[in-house]
Write a protein that holds these residues in place. Structure first.
Motif: not given
Length: 225
Positions: A63-91
């Protein structure tokens, strides 16, 4: 026996986004301190959870936990996403959980849990410690060395706003007494879903299908911590 799980000896140097297991085991976040602990050879035992043919040590589910992780995996190579990861960290996990809830396109439509039919679930989580993703206290009473795991079955509300408030209660570990939540302590568990779903555990998608057989492996790993 050939298929019997052998005792595994482990030491950890945390380097992930949330480091849930290291936090649970009080592993220091400095590499030198971690290595010193490993070399001291002071250890504790922890349970593992087996889902189908895979093992995990912290928590996971459908359900929700696996879908969150799946969304993150799909976007892992996206530069904008990588910027958000640096900003938000575990958030970043909280951000995607809210995004999915607002879209209302998440969860488990139909399932059988221990042969009882369930519909419109936000999540079914299998927990070996109180929290996953650092901030989501799905199983406040869970211990990873007690020979059982905690199951949290969470039904979706029809209202997006109510689901957001429910997520807030999960973060605080205050959701257990909600009418939409079933909380169990068990040694084995069985889930069958109407369609294929991915099972998330330890922050990764480790198994997919319609049938999930889950068992505890008591004190299966020896941890230098």
């Amino acid at each position: 026996q050939k298929n019997e799980l052998k005792k595994v000896y482990t030491g950890f140097i945390p380097c992930g986004k949330t480091n849930d297991f290291a936090k649970m085991m009080n592993v220091p976040f400095q590499a030198d301190s971690c290595i010193s602990k490993i070399l001291n050879k002071k250890y504790v035992y922890a349970d593992l959870i087996k889902v189908n043919n895979c093992y995990f040590v912290t928590g996971g589910g459908l359900g929700l936990p696996s879908e969150v992780v799946n969304h993150i995996a799909l976007l892992s190579s996206n530069r904008i996403y990588q910027f958000f990861v640096k900003m938000l960290k575990d958030l970043i996990y909280y951000f995607f959980a809210v995004k999915l809830i607002l879209s209302n396109d998440f969860g488990i439509k139909k399932s059988k849990i221990e042969n009882n039919s369930r519909e419109n679930l936000m999540a079914i989580t299998i927990n070996n410690q109180p929290f996953i993703g650092k901030r989501f206290f799905l199983a406040p009473d869970a211990q990873n060395n007690d020979g059982v795991f905690e199951v949290c079955i969470i039904k979706k509300y029809s209202s997006r706003i109510k689901n957001i408030f429910l997520l807030y209660k999960i973060i605080k570990g205050k959701h257990i007494n909600e009418k939409t939540v079933t909380y169990l302590k068990v040694k084995k568990f069985f889930i069958k879903t109407e369609k294929n779903y991915s099972f998330m555990a330890d922050g990764e998608l480790i198994s997919s299908g319609r049938l999930f057989k889950i068992n505890i492996c008591p004190k299966a790993i020896k941890i230098y911590a």
